[in-house]
Design an enzyme around this catalytic site. Sequence first.
Site, PDB file in Angstrom:
ATOM      1  N   THR A  67       5.414   2.801   6.575  1.00 16.57           N
ATOM      2  CA  THR A  67       5.785   1.863   6.417  1.00 16.57           C
ATOM      3  C   THR A  67       6.438   1.010   5.686  1.00 16.57           C
ATOM      4  OG1 THR A  67       4.030   1.175   7.142  1.00 16.57           O
ATOM      5  CG2 THR A  67       4.905   1.891   9.119  1.00 16.57           C
ATOM      6  N   ARG A  82       8.463   2.143   1.957  1.00 15.69           N
ATOM      7  CA  ARG A  82       9.678   2.216   1.673  1.00 15.69           C
ATOM      8  C   ARG A  82      10.423   3.824   1.769  1.00 15.69           C
ATOM      9  NH1 ARG A  82      10.513  -1.908   2.814  1.00 15.69           N
ATOM     10  NH2 ARG A  82      11.176  -3.642   1.904  1.00 15.69           N
ATOM     11  N   GLU A 139      18.404   4.549   3.489  1.00 15.37           N
ATOM     12  CA  GLU A 139      18.730   4.069   4.643  1.00 15.37           C
ATOM     13  C   GLU A 139      19.629   3.237   5.138  1.00 15.37           C
ATOM     14  OE1 GLU A 139      15.713   0.896   5.309  1.00 15.37           O
ATOM     15  OE2 GLU A 139      14.484   2.467   5.197  1.00 15.37           O
ATOM     16  N   HIS A 178      13.545   0.929  10.808  1.00 12.98           N
ATOM     17  CA  HIS A 178      13.077   0.008   9.478  1.00 12.98           C
ATOM     18  C   HIS A 178      12.732  -1.350  10.484  1.00 12.98           C
ATOM     19  CE1 HIS A 178      12.869  -1.145   5.491  1.00 12.98           C
ATOM     20  NE2 HIS A 178      12.138  -2.382   5.792  1.00 12.98           N
ATOM     21  N   PHE A 198       8.876  -5.398  10.359  1.00 11.99           N
ATOM     22  CA  PHE A 198       8.481  -6.235  10.264  1.00 11.99           C
ATOM     23  C   PHE A 198       9.633  -7.248  11.307  1.00 11.99           C
ATOM     24  CE2 PHE A 198      13.259  -8.007  10.143  1.00 11.99           C
ATOM     25  CZ  PHE A 198      13.634  -6.968  10.144  1.00 11.99           C
TER      26      PHE A 198
HETATM   27  P1  NAI Z   1       1.825  -5.982  -1.938  1.00 11.06           P
HETATM   28  O1  NAI Z   1       2.301  -5.819  -2.771  1.00 11.06           O
HETATM   29  O2  NAI Z   1       0.917  -6.980  -1.253  1.00 11.06           O
HETATM   30  O3  NAI Z   1       0.556  -4.652  -2.311  1.00 11.06           O
HETATM   31  C1  NAI Z   1       1.216  -3.682  -2.914  1.00 11.06           C
HETATM   32  C2  NAI Z   1       0.150  -2.895  -3.295  1.00 11.06           C
HETATM   33  O4  NAI Z   1       0.748  -1.936  -3.807  1.00 11.06           O
HETATM   34  C3  NAI Z   1      -0.966  -3.946  -4.602  1.00 11.06           C
HETATM   35  O5  NAI Z   1      -1.748  -3.751  -3.791  1.00 11.06           O
HETATM   36  C4  NAI Z   1      -0.404  -3.036  -5.703  1.00 11.06           C
HETATM   37  O6  NAI Z   1      -1.708  -2.652  -6.615  1.00 11.06           O
HETATM   38  C5  NAI Z   1      -0.191  -1.051  -5.152  1.00 11.06           C
HETATM   39  N1  NAI Z   1       0.436  -0.074  -5.741  1.00 11.06           N
HETATM   40  C6  NAI Z   1       1.799  -0.420  -6.054  1.00 11.06           C
HETATM   41  N2  NAI Z   1       2.117   0.941  -7.135  1.00 11.06           N
HETATM   42  C7  NAI Z   1       1.381   1.967  -6.352  1.00 11.06           C
HETATM   43  C8  NAI Z   1       0.765   3.121  -7.062  1.00 11.06           C
HETATM   44  N3  NAI Z   1       1.675   3.880  -7.236  1.00 11.06           N
HETATM   45  N4  NAI Z   1       0.282   3.786  -5.203  1.00 11.06           N
HETATM   46  C9  NAI Z   1       0.125   2.871  -4.345  1.00 11.06           C
HETATM   47  N5  NAI Z   1      -0.304   1.774  -4.365  1.00 11.06           N
HETATM   48  C10 NAI Z   1       0.305   1.106  -5.632  1.00 11.06           C
HETATM   49  O7  NAI Z   1       2.900  -5.763  -0.658  1.00 11.06           O
HETATM   50  P2  NAI Z   1       2.732  -5.698   1.259  1.00 11.06           P
HETATM   51  O8  NAI Z   1       2.897  -6.602   1.379  1.00 11.06           O
HETATM   52  O9  NAI Z   1       1.592  -5.508   1.035  1.00 11.06           O
HETATM   53  O10 NAI Z   1       4.640  -4.940   1.216  1.00 11.06           O
HETATM   54  C11 NAI Z   1       3.629  -3.665   0.896  1.00 11.06           C
HETATM   55  C12 NAI Z   1       5.020  -2.608   1.636  1.00 11.06           C
HETATM   56  O11 NAI Z   1       5.408  -2.538   2.813  1.00 11.06           O
HETATM   57  C13 NAI Z   1       6.141  -2.690   0.819  1.00 11.06           C
HETATM   58  O12 NAI Z   1       6.207  -1.902  -0.081  1.00 11.06           O
HETATM   59  C14 NAI Z   1       6.961  -3.396   1.464  1.00 11.06           C
HETATM   60  O13 NAI Z   1       8.485  -3.144   0.476  1.00 11.06           O
HETATM   61  C15 NAI Z   1       6.651  -3.060   2.688  1.00 11.06           C
HETATM   62  N6  NAI Z   1       7.355  -3.571   4.021  1.00 11.06           N
HETATM   63  C16 NAI Z   1       8.339  -2.827   4.649  1.00 11.06           C
HETATM   64  C17 NAI Z   1       8.392  -3.675   5.885  1.00 11.06           C
HETATM   65  C18 NAI Z   1       8.610  -2.713   7.569  1.00 11.06           C
HETATM   66  O14 NAI Z   1       9.586  -3.243   8.097  1.00 11.06           O
HETATM   67  N7  NAI Z   1       8.824  -1.480   7.579  1.00 11.06           N
HETATM   68  C19 NAI Z   1       8.253  -4.900   6.048  1.00 11.06           C
HETATM   69  C20 NAI Z   1       7.818  -5.904   5.249  1.00 11.06           C
HETATM   70  C21 NAI Z   1       7.080  -4.703   3.712  1.00 11.06           C
END
Ligand code: NAI
Length: 310
Positions: free
Chosen positions: A211, A213, A242, A270, A273
Site C-alpha cells: 500500500t 508506492r 500508475e 490507490h 487514503f
Molecule cells: P513515514 O515517513 O512515517 O515512515 C516511513 C518509514 O519508512 C520510516 O520509518 C523510514 O525509516 C522507513 N524506511 C525508509 N527507507 C526504508 C527502506 N529502504 N526499507 C524499509 N523502511 C524504510 O511514512 P508513512 O506516513 O507511514 O507512509 C508510508 C508510505 O505509505 C509512504 O511510502 C507513503 O507514500 C505511502 N502512502 C500510501 C497511501 C495510499 O493511499 N496507498 C496513502 C499515504 C501514504
Amino acid sequence: MECWSAKFSSVKMIEASLSPVTASLANGCDAVCAFVNDDCGAETLEALAACGVGCVAMRCAGYDRVDLSMAESLGIVVLRVPAYSPHSAEPQRSFACMTRLSKRTRQHMFAGNYALSGLVGFDMHGKTCGIIGTGLIGRCTAAILLGMGCRVLAYDPFPNQTARDMGIEYVELEELLASSRSALCGQDETRHLINKHTISLLKPGAMIINTSRGGLLDTAAAVEGLDSRKIGALGMDVYEEEGGVDAGRRRVAQVLGALASRPNVLVTPHMAFLTADALEAIAEVTAENLAEFVASRHDPSLTFTNQVLP
Ligand code: NAI
C-alpha cells in the site's frame, strides 16, 4: 471548501492532470495544488516557474513524482500533507486486503457463486507477519496485527523505540521475508526492493501487500512469483506506472487486468487514503500550507510546517 475560499482571493479548479502540457493553465497563479500521480518533473516545474508559480502544494503524503532538486533550483517551494489518517485509512486497507485474501472470499464477487469449494482460508492468529518500514502507517498496521494475535517482525534501516515498545521485533529484510507468512510493504519507496531475488527468499505461499508506492514491487517478478506459487496471495493498492493507468495507457491496464483476474490477487486503485475523514484533513492541511506560502511572500523569514526539501 469554506476554509479555501476564506483564505485565498481566487481558487481556479482545473480538471486536467498537471504535466508539461497543462502547466501553462496556471499562468498568473502563485501556487498550484497537485496530486500524487501528477507529473511534477523538471519540464513541468520549468513551465510553472515561467508562469510565475512559486509553490507546489501536494495534497497527499507522497512526493516521489516531484523533482525536488529542480524545484529548489527554480525557487519553487514544495509542500505536502505528511499524515492525514495514519491511524485508520491505510492500515484499514492493508487489513482489508489481508482478511479478504486470507479468507479467499474474492470469488463471491462473481454473482451467484455461493459454493464453498476453493474458499478455504487461514487464521491470521498465531501467524508471523513482516512489516517493511515502521513509520506512522507501518506501526498502526502492526497494532492491528498484534491485536489479532500475530507475531510482527519488521525491517527498517531506522528502527524506532516506539515500535519496539509495541512488541514489534526488528530483523534484517532477508530474515523477515524468510519467516513471514505475510509481508507488508507499508512504507517509503525504494525501487524494486521486492524483486526476483527478494521474492526467492520468501516463505513459500506468503502473502504480499503493497500500500506504499508502486515502484517498490517489481510487477514482472511478482507475476513470476505467483506463477511459481512462491507468492500465495498478492494485494496491491499501488503499482508501477500508475500515471500510465490514469492516462489510460493500454499496456499497463492489461497487465493489471491480468493480475486482478487471478483469484489470489486483489488490486485496488490507490485508494488506501480515501476516507471522508482523510479528505477533510487533506483539504484543511493543504489550505494551511498554502496560507503559509502566501504569508511568506510578505515575510520571507517565515518557515513552512510541511516543506519537502531535496
Ligand atoms: P513515514 O515517513 O512515517 O515512515 C516511513 C518509514 O519508512 C520510516 O520509518 C523510514 O525509516 C522507513 N524506511 C525508509 N527507507 C526504508 C527502506 N529502504 N526499507 C524499509 N523502511 C524504510 O511514512 P508513512 O506516513 O507511514 O507512509 C508510508 C508510505 O505509505 C509512504 O511510502 C507513503 O507514500 C505511502 N502512502 C500510501 C497511501 C495510499 O493511499 N496507498 C496513502 C499515504 C501514504
